[in-house]
Design a protein around this motif. Structure first.
Motif, PDB file in Angstrom:
ATOM      1  N   VAL A  57       0.856  -1.179   0.000  1.00 32.62           N
ATOM      2  CA  VAL A  57       0.000   0.000   0.000  1.00 32.62           C
ATOM      3  C   VAL A  57       0.897   1.236   0.000  1.00 32.62           C
ATOM      4  N   ASP A  58       0.555   2.188  -0.809  1.00 34.15           N
ATOM      5  CA  ASP A  58       1.315   3.436  -0.886  1.00 34.15           C
ATOM      6  C   ASP A  58       0.879   4.326   0.275  1.00 34.15           C
ATOM      7  N   ALA A  59       1.735   4.479   1.279  1.00 29.66           N
ATOM      8  CA  ALA A  59       1.427   5.289   2.458  1.00 29.66           C
ATOM      9  C   ALA A  59       2.240   6.579   2.404  1.00 29.66           C
ATOM     10  N   ARG A  60       1.580   7.710   2.510  1.00 30.82           N
ATOM     11  CA  ARG A  60       2.235   9.014   2.424  1.00 30.82           C
ATOM     12  C   ARG A  60       1.993   9.798   3.702  1.00 30.82           C
ATOM     13  N   ARG A  61       3.060  10.287   4.295  1.00 35.10           N
ATOM     14  CA  ARG A  61       2.922  11.136   5.478  1.00 35.10           C
ATOM     15  C   ARG A  61       2.724  12.579   5.033  1.00 35.10           C
ATOM     16  N   CYS A  62       1.657  13.207   5.526  1.00 29.17           N
ATOM     17  CA  CYS A  62       1.369  14.602   5.193  1.00 29.17           C
ATOM     18  C   CYS A  62       0.404  15.160   6.225  1.00 29.17           C
ATOM     19  N   ASP A  63       0.682  16.342   6.729  1.00 29.77           N
ATOM     20  CA  ASP A  63      -0.269  17.069   7.563  1.00 29.77           C
ATOM     21  C   ASP A  63      -1.108  17.918   6.618  1.00 29.77           C
ATOM     22  N   ALA A  64      -2.326  17.490   6.386  1.00 29.26           N
ATOM     23  CA  ALA A  64      -3.176  18.170   5.402  1.00 29.26           C
ATOM     24  C   ALA A  64      -3.468  19.615   5.781  1.00 29.26           C
ATOM     25  N   HIS A  65      -3.322  19.948   7.058  1.00 31.55           N
ATOM     26  CA  HIS A  65      -3.565  21.329   7.470  1.00 31.55           C
ATOM     27  C   HIS A  65      -2.448  22.265   7.009  1.00 31.55           C
ATOM     28  N   ASP A  66      -1.305  21.701   6.639  1.00 33.13           N
ATOM     29  CA  ASP A  66      -0.218  22.472   6.058  1.00 33.13           C
ATOM     30  C   ASP A  66      -0.402  22.450   4.545  1.00 33.13           C
ATOM     31  N   HIS A  67      -0.884  23.540   3.988  1.00 30.32           N
ATOM     32  CA  HIS A  67      -1.281  23.523   2.585  1.00 30.32           C
ATOM     33  C   HIS A  67      -0.096  23.420   1.639  1.00 30.32           C
ATOM     34  N   ASP A  68       1.100  23.787   2.099  1.00 31.61           N
ATOM     35  CA  ASP A  68       2.293  23.568   1.286  1.00 31.61           C
ATOM     36  C   ASP A  68       2.585  22.071   1.183  1.00 31.61           C
ATOM     37  N   VAL A 115     -11.462  22.779   1.012  1.00 30.01           N
ATOM     38  CA  VAL A 115     -11.498  23.563  -0.225  1.00 30.01           C
ATOM     39  C   VAL A 115     -10.208  23.345  -1.009  1.00 30.01           C
ATOM     40  N   ARG A 116      -9.071  23.391  -0.290  1.00 31.23           N
ATOM     41  CA  ARG A 116      -7.785  23.202  -0.971  1.00 31.23           C
ATOM     42  C   ARG A 116      -7.655  21.786  -1.525  1.00 31.23           C
ATOM     43  N   ILE A 117      -8.120  20.806  -0.762  1.00 29.59           N
ATOM     44  CA  ILE A 117      -8.110  19.427  -1.261  1.00 29.59           C
ATOM     45  C   ILE A 117      -8.930  19.329  -2.551  1.00 29.59           C
ATOM     46  N   LEU A 131     -15.010  12.499  -5.794  1.00 28.83           N
ATOM     47  CA  LEU A 131     -14.399  13.152  -4.643  1.00 28.83           C
ATOM     48  C   LEU A 131     -15.431  13.127  -3.523  1.00 28.83           C
ATOM     49  N   THR A 132     -15.067  12.530  -2.396  1.00 28.75           N
ATOM     50  CA  THR A 132     -16.012  12.391  -1.284  1.00 28.75           C
ATOM     51  C   THR A 132     -15.421  13.011  -0.029  1.00 28.75           C
ATOM     52  N   PHE A 133     -16.128  14.001   0.513  1.00 27.81           N
ATOM     53  CA  PHE A 133     -15.718  14.683   1.734  1.00 27.81           C
ATOM     54  C   PHE A 133     -16.442  14.096   2.939  1.00 27.81           C
ATOM     55  N   THR A 134     -16.047  14.550   4.123  1.00 34.58           N
ATOM     56  CA  THR A 134     -16.721  14.159   5.362  1.00 34.58           C
ATOM     57  C   THR A 134     -17.305  15.395   6.010  1.00 34.58           C
ATOM     58  N   SER A 135     -18.623  15.436   6.067  1.00 39.06           N
ATOM     59  CA  SER A 135     -19.340  16.529   6.721  1.00 39.06           C
ATOM     60  C   SER A 135     -19.751  16.032   8.111  1.00 39.06           C
ATOM     61  N   GLY A 136     -20.939  16.329   8.567  1.00 36.40           N
ATOM     62  CA  GLY A 136     -21.378  15.849   9.870  1.00 36.40           C
ATOM     63  C   GLY A 136     -22.796  16.272  10.161  1.00 36.40           C
ATOM     64  N   THR A 137     -23.387  15.603  11.122  1.00 37.77           N
ATOM     65  CA  THR A 137     -24.761  15.892  11.517  1.00 37.77           C
ATOM     66  C   THR A 137     -24.919  15.542  13.000  1.00 37.77           C
ATOM     67  N   GLY A 138     -26.035  15.936  13.565  1.00 40.38           N
ATOM     68  CA  GLY A 138     -26.324  15.543  14.939  1.00 40.38           C
ATOM     69  C   GLY A 138     -26.175  16.636  15.964  1.00 40.38           C
ATOM     70  N   GLY A 139     -25.734  17.819  15.560  1.00 43.37           N
ATOM     71  CA  GLY A 139     -25.586  18.915  16.507  1.00 43.37           C
ATOM     72  C   GLY A 139     -26.216  20.190  15.974  1.00 43.37           C
ATOM     73  N   ARG A 140     -26.363  21.164  16.850  1.00 46.57           N
ATOM     74  CA  ARG A 140     -26.868  22.480  16.463  1.00 46.57           C
ATOM     75  C   ARG A 140     -25.765  23.506  16.702  1.00 46.57           C
ATOM     76  N   ALA A 141     -25.945  24.700  16.140  1.00 45.25           N
ATOM     77  CA  ALA A 141     -24.904  25.715  16.233  1.00 45.25           C
ATOM     78  C   ALA A 141     -24.567  26.073  17.677  1.00 45.25           C
ATOM     79  N   GLN A 142     -25.571  26.073  18.540  1.00 46.34           N
ATOM     80  CA  GLN A 142     -25.343  26.450  19.943  1.00 46.34           C
ATOM     81  C   GLN A 142     -24.640  25.355  20.735  1.00 46.34           C
ATOM     82  N   HIS A 143     -24.507  24.165  20.149  1.00 43.78           N
ATOM     83  CA  HIS A 143     -23.866  23.047  20.840  1.00 43.78           C
ATOM     84  C   HIS A 143     -22.459  22.749  20.303  1.00 43.78           C
ATOM     85  N   ALA A 144     -22.208  23.113  19.057  1.00 40.50           N
ATOM     86  CA  ALA A 144     -20.913  22.814  18.422  1.00 40.50           C
ATOM     87  C   ALA A 144     -20.693  23.842  17.321  1.00 40.50           C
ATOM     88  N   CYS A 145     -20.438  25.080  17.735  1.00 39.66           N
ATOM     89  CA  CYS A 145     -20.564  26.218  16.821  1.00 39.66           C
ATOM     90  C   CYS A 145     -19.714  26.105  15.561  1.00 39.66           C
TER      91      CYS A 145
END
Length: 241
Positions: A57-68, A115-117, A131-145
């Motif tokens: 398996v091709d495994a690549r180390r990358c911190d996706a939060h670092d856009h460079d 967005v960058r991905i 292309l499949t992203f991960t969103s979420g459900t189950g909370g309201r703005a006042q609980h997980a802003c």
């Protein structure tokens, strides 16, 4: 329904939890896997676990939060059939008491990094890919802003990219509710237990999702060639109340 056999599947966040299970299911269908993660040890363990019939398996180390780092990763990748992003940190609590730094971090992680991905993946995906992203459900703005706003952002991103990339590439998202996975490994056990109990009583089906129930949804969206611009809630009906 399409097949994943001999397709190249990139999973960002594929070394543990739901992402690893997506990788396992794709591997079982004889996909060629590229998994990306931040933790070298977890990547090594996952790639060893995913090895199949002598194929590495091709495994690549990358911190996706670092856009460079992210841009360098995509520049070095081969053409792709499917891309899955599990990226997105979370938080609890409403707007009034949250620290601005935490809100900014979650929004940067959940929305701007994806967005960058999307921008980078658009140039690597083959015709007929997804292309499949991960969103979420189950909370309201006042609980997980910031998480709530980030999920809305992901859903808007999916609709925009789906229109921009059609008909060549499809774009969707899976929206899980809270699920017991290794993502919560660093959270105190009593807090995890309390959260689990809360969701088990709040979800109309009376239980949490299994990791397989979530992971199978990613494969479904990869393989069904007539779904695009959608965010599929896998949440046991929690938002019905």
């Amino acid at each position: 329904m399409g097949s994943l056999k001999d397709k190249t599947v990139l999973i960002i966040g594929g070394s543990s939890g739901i992402g690893l299970r997506v990788a396992e299911l794709a591997r079982a269908e004889q996909a060629h896997l590229i998994i990306v993660g931040r933790d070298e040890q977890r990547l090594s363990e996952a790639s060893h676990e995913l090895a199949w019939s002598g194929q590495r398996v091709d495994a690549r180390r990358c911190d996706a939060h670092d856009h460079d780092q992210l841009a360098a990763l995509f520049a070095d990748l081969p053409p792709l059939d499917h891309v899955v992003s599990m990226v997105g940190d979370v938080m609890g609590g409403g707007f009034l008491n949250a620290e601005m730094a935490v809100i900014r971090h979650v929004m940067e992680s959940k929305f701007f990094t994806n967005v960058r991905i999307g921008q980078l993946a658009a140039h690597k995906l083959k015709e007929g890919g997804s292309l499949t992203f991960t969103s979420g459900t189950g909370g309201r703005a006042q609980h997980a802003c910031a998480s709530y706003v980030g999920n809305l952002g992901i859903n808007a991103l999916v609709e925009g990219l789906a229109a921009e990339l059609a008909p060549r590439v499809r774009v969707n998202a899976v929206s899980p509710t809270w699920t017991l996975t290794p993502f919560w490994r660093n959270v105190p056990a009593e807090q995890v237990a309390a959260t689990k109990a809360h969701f088990e009583t709040s979800i109309p089906l009376g239980r949490l999702a299994s990791v397989d129930e979530l992971a199978a949804t990613y494969l479904f969206l990869m393989k069904n060639g007539f779904i695009t611009g959608q965010h599929v809630a896998v949440d046991g009906g929690i938002m019905l109340g």
